[in-house]
Design a protein around this motif. Sequence first.
Motif, short mmCIF file in Angstrom:
data_model
loop_
_atom_site.label_atom_id
_atom_site.label_comp_id
_atom_site.label_asym_id
_atom_site.label_seq_id
_atom_site.Cartn_x
_atom_site.Cartn_y
_atom_site.Cartn_z
N GLY A 135 -35.27 14.39 -30.11
CA GLY A 135 -34.42 15.35 -29.42
C GLY A 135 -32.95 15.03 -29.68
N LEU A 136 -32.10 15.57 -28.83
CA LEU A 136 -30.66 15.34 -28.93
C LEU A 136 -30.26 14.47 -27.76
N LYS A 137 -29.77 13.27 -28.08
CA LYS A 137 -29.49 12.27 -27.05
C LYS A 137 -27.99 12.22 -26.76
N PHE A 138 -27.62 12.46 -25.51
CA PHE A 138 -26.22 12.44 -25.09
C PHE A 138 -25.95 11.19 -24.27
N GLU A 139 -24.73 10.67 -24.37
CA GLU A 139 -24.38 9.50 -23.56
C GLU A 139 -23.31 9.87 -22.54
N ASP A 140 -23.36 9.19 -21.41
CA ASP A 140 -22.36 9.34 -20.36
C ASP A 140 -20.98 9.11 -20.96
N PRO A 141 -20.06 10.10 -20.88
CA PRO A 141 -18.76 9.92 -21.52
C PRO A 141 -17.92 8.80 -20.90
N ARG A 142 -18.35 8.31 -19.75
CA ARG A 142 -17.60 7.21 -19.10
C ARG A 142 -18.11 5.85 -19.52
N LEU A 143 -19.06 5.82 -20.44
CA LEU A 143 -19.74 4.56 -20.77
C LEU A 143 -18.76 3.47 -21.18
N GLY A 144 -17.71 3.84 -21.93
CA GLY A 144 -16.73 2.85 -22.38
C GLY A 144 -15.88 2.30 -21.26
N SER A 145 -15.94 2.92 -20.07
CA SER A 145 -15.12 2.48 -18.94
C SER A 145 -15.93 1.70 -17.91
N LEU A 146 -17.19 1.49 -18.19
CA LEU A 146 -18.04 0.94 -17.12
C LEU A 146 -17.76 -0.54 -16.84
N MET A 147 -17.22 -1.26 -17.82
CA MET A 147 -16.78 -2.64 -17.61
C MET A 147 -17.87 -3.46 -16.90
N ALA A 148 -17.63 -3.85 -15.65
CA ALA A 148 -18.56 -4.75 -14.94
C ALA A 148 -19.60 -3.98 -14.13
N ALA A 149 -19.71 -2.70 -14.35
CA ALA A 149 -20.67 -1.91 -13.57
C ALA A 149 -22.10 -2.39 -13.86
N PRO A 150 -22.91 -2.56 -12.84
CA PRO A 150 -24.29 -3.01 -13.07
C PRO A 150 -25.12 -1.89 -13.71
N PRO A 151 -26.22 -2.24 -14.35
CA PRO A 151 -27.10 -1.20 -14.91
C PRO A 151 -27.75 -0.39 -13.80
N LYS A 152 -28.41 0.69 -14.19
CA LYS A 152 -29.06 1.56 -13.21
C LYS A 152 -30.48 1.08 -12.91
N VAL A 153 -30.94 1.42 -11.72
CA VAL A 153 -32.31 1.06 -11.35
C VAL A 153 -33.31 1.86 -12.20
N ALA A 154 -34.56 1.39 -12.25
CA ALA A 154 -35.56 2.01 -13.12
C ALA A 154 -35.81 3.47 -12.73
N ASN A 155 -35.79 3.77 -11.45
CA ASN A 155 -36.06 5.15 -11.02
C ASN A 155 -34.75 5.89 -10.74
#
Length: 205
Positions: A137-157
């Motif tokens: 398919g066509l995979k898009f990324e969160d445009p803020r990804l480069g600003s996330l710095m120390a942000a924790p990853p997302k939970v599985a759900n």
Amino acid sequence: MPIRAWFPTFLYCEPLLKSGLRRLNDELAAECHQVRDYDEAGRAWSAKNYPGGYTSYGSMAQMQHFSSSFADLEKKIVRHVKAFARALDMDLRGKALQMTDCWINIMPEQAAHSLHLHPLSVISGTYYVRTPNGCPGLKFEDPRLGSLMAAPPKVANVRDENRTYVTYPAEAGNVILFESWLRHEVPANRVAEERISISFNYALA
Ligand SMILES: [Fe+2]
């Protein structure tokens, strides 16, 4: 609720037409193959820049001016682009969104298209012509990804609106639109059949 969402990223996905897509796609697929066979410069460009696949991006990137069937396709796509621009509350200041580029992508098994965006454009998108079962398919990324710095990853759900990536399935007959600054990629095709799409840019003219 004390929490509201702001600054969302919108994606548009709709069938190009209500009916007649199978015949249209058969005709477009045949023409995409004809162009590939004719376009020696494009095949050479693709060998360097689009390994394993064919794109007319480096040679014939304005298919809407070369071919009447692509000109007809543009007339069908622009309705969707206008609807998307309205939904985004874009103030076009009396100008119109016009197709500036339109090119063919043929991805056999193993071909991929790495992360990129579409500079100098406002709205970009893809129309799907051939999408064998299991093709990427066509995979898009969160445009803020480069600003996330120390942000924790997302939970599985993770809820949809909090995702870091989203993949829209490629479905023949559908048109997908996005703002041209939004980074996206097509992961490698892992099925033994060609995936064919037509990509395009719209800019203010
Ligand atoms: Fe793209």
